[in-house]
Scaffold this motif. Structure first.
Motif, short mmCIF file in Angstrom:
data_model
loop_
_atom_site.label_atom_id
_atom_site.label_comp_id
_atom_site.label_asym_id
_atom_site.label_seq_id
_atom_site.Cartn_x
_atom_site.Cartn_y
_atom_site.Cartn_z
N THR A 53 5.58 19.47 5.06
CA THR A 53 4.81 19.34 3.83
C THR A 53 3.48 20.07 4.01
O THR A 53 2.73 19.73 4.91
CB THR A 53 4.52 17.85 3.53
N PRO A 54 3.23 21.08 3.19
CA PRO A 54 1.95 21.79 3.33
C PRO A 54 0.79 20.82 3.16
O PRO A 54 0.74 20.03 2.21
CB PRO A 54 1.97 22.81 2.18
N GLY A 55 -0.09 20.83 4.12
CA GLY A 55 -1.26 19.96 4.06
C GLY A 55 -0.96 18.54 4.47
O GLY A 55 -1.84 17.69 4.43
N GLY A 56 0.29 18.26 4.90
CA GLY A 56 0.64 16.91 5.31
C GLY A 56 0.14 16.61 6.70
O GLY A 56 -0.15 17.49 7.50
N GLU A 58 0.19 15.64 10.53
CA GLU A 58 1.12 15.90 11.60
C GLU A 58 1.61 14.59 12.20
O GLU A 58 0.88 13.59 12.20
CB GLU A 58 0.47 16.76 12.69
#
Length: 61
Positions: A53-56, A58
């Motif tokens: 997910t972009p910006g999710g 880690e």
């Protein structure tokens, strides 16, 4: 109209929420087992699918 929820969309969101919860609860062995079942033909390398997910956040161990 913007506040009205489509029942199909709401159902999809609920189903995805359940799937994400089940995926988080799998052990590494269960994830490997699923990856082996999803790999076809057998000559292909095993590749566990890890959605990004972009910006999710880690994953922390």
């Amino acid at each position: 109209m913007a506040n009205e929820q489509n029942p199909a969309v709401e159902s999809l969101r609920q189903e995805q929420k359940i799937q994400r919860k089940e995926e988080r609860e799998l052990t590494p062995d269960q994830k490997l087992e699923r990856a082996l079942k999803d790999t076809f033909p057998a000559s292909d390398p095993v590749a566990e699918q890890v959605p990004i997910t972009p910006g999710g956040a880690e994953e922390q161990k």
